[in-house]
Write an enzyme that holds these catalytic residues in place. Structure first.
Site, short mmCIF file in Angstrom:
data_model
loop_
_atom_site.label_atom_id
_atom_site.label_comp_id
_atom_site.label_asym_id
_atom_site.label_seq_id
_atom_site.Cartn_x
_atom_site.Cartn_y
_atom_site.Cartn_z
N TYR A 65 -2.68 16.77 45.25
CA TYR A 65 -2.58 18.13 45.79
C TYR A 65 -2.26 19.13 44.66
O TYR A 65 -2.89 20.18 44.55
CB TYR A 65 -1.48 18.16 46.84
CG TYR A 65 -1.36 19.45 47.62
CD1 TYR A 65 -0.58 20.51 47.14
CD2 TYR A 65 -2.00 19.62 48.84
CE1 TYR A 65 -0.46 21.69 47.86
CE2 TYR A 65 -1.88 20.79 49.56
CZ TYR A 65 -1.11 21.82 49.07
OH TYR A 65 -0.99 23.00 49.78
N SER A 67 -1.24 27.58 45.72
CA SER A 67 0.03 27.03 46.22
C SER A 67 1.11 27.20 45.16
O SER A 67 0.82 27.40 43.98
CB SER A 67 -0.13 25.54 46.53
OG SER A 67 1.13 24.90 46.71
C1 GCO Z 1 4.69 18.94 49.73
C2 GCO Z 1 4.12 20.06 50.54
C3 GCO Z 1 3.66 21.23 49.66
C4 GCO Z 1 3.33 22.39 50.58
C5 GCO Z 1 2.92 23.64 49.90
C6 GCO Z 1 3.91 24.17 48.93
O1 GCO Z 1 4.42 17.78 50.07
O2 GCO Z 1 5.42 19.25 48.77
O3 GCO Z 1 3.04 19.62 51.35
O4 GCO Z 1 2.55 20.82 48.91
O5 GCO Z 1 2.29 22.02 51.43
O6 GCO Z 1 1.70 23.44 49.26
O7 GCO Z 1 3.35 25.31 48.34
#
Ligand code: GCO
Length: 257
Positions: free
Chosen positions: A161, A148
């Protein structure tokens, strides 16, 4: 011209795409199938898996489904054993499965932290560890880890994440360090802000939507189709000398301040 395009052909190859019942995973599965691969779909929901299977089959593609939990080693092992028993192997592994559980770091529960780490990072470790021996034996394979923009950049409320996707970037390089000598190419695909179910709430948030459109040089959100070409490249002979690389597809967002 023809010879060059053949470098991107996937005829005769079998690809497993984890988390491919919707969104980025389903778009990648469709792109691999359109490039000639037979595709194995995966997901937790058998209902969504059947629907995706019907959709791609109706488009004339060779599709199979493997319902297994990418965070459960026994579930992975059983699913892959069923493939081996039918004399099938995986040529291309796309570790795409991913979830998002947003919360300020001080309020983030251990459950939300662990769920994201397990699904977005540990799954790639487990599924790759199960698939790689066959690739090593055949001295051939492609692994694409769907990382990502957050593998490189952070923002508030997505520490779980970002930590997972940052770890996935380094797991990609670690796989390269240990497996590349077996003619296996392991690379990362790093989507930027793409319109999917996962980002729906952000797209609908006028302030966030406006910020993304202003912050991204291309001036728009990405769509899942924007990721297909890069994935085909990383899954095909065209990338046989690319390894441990993170291919960013973000409309230029990470290139500018
Ligand atoms: C957030 C988004 C990001 C996107 C993506 C960006 O909350 O900023 O969910 O995490 O999903 O991963 O590359």
């Amino acid at each position: 011209m023809k010879k060059t395009l053949e470098r991107f052909a996937l005829n005769g190859k079998r690809a497993l795409v984890t988390g491919s019942t919707q969104g980025i995973g389903l778009a990648i599965a469709r792109g691999l199938a359109e490039s000639g691969a037979s595709v194995i779909l995966n997901g937790r929901s058998s209902e969504k898996l059947s629907a995706a299977h019907r959709e791609l089959s109706a488009e004339g593609h060779t599709v199979e489904s493997l319902a297994f939990d990418v965070t459960n080693p026994n579930s992975i092992k059983a699913a892959l054993a069923s493939l081996t028993e039918s004399g099938k192997h995986i040529d291309i592994l796309i570790n795409n499965a991913g979830i998002q559980r947003r919360a300020p770091l001080l309020e983030m529960t251990l459950a939300d932290w662990q769920a994201v780490i397990d699904t977005n990072l540990t799954s790639a470790f487990l599924v790759s560890q199960a698939v790689a021996p066959s690739m090593i034996e055949r001295k051939s394979g492609k692994i694409v880890n769907v990382c990502s923009l957050m593998s490189e950049l952070a923002r508030p409320t997505i520490a779980n994440y970002s930590a997972a996707k940052g770890g996935l970037k380094m797991l990609t390089r670690s796989m390269c360090a240990e497996w590349a000598k077996n003619n296996i190419q392991i690379n990362g695909l790093a989507p930027g802000y793409i319109e999917t179910e996962m980002t729906k709430s952000l797209v609908q948030d006028e302030k966030f939507d406006s910020w993304i459109r202003g912050r991204t040089p291309s001036g728009r959100w990405g769509c899942v189709e924007d990721l297909v070409g890069a994935t085909i490249f990383l899954s095909s002979p065209a990338s046989n000398y690319v390894n441990g690389h993170l291919l960013v597809v973000d409309g230029g967002l990470s290139a500018v301040v």
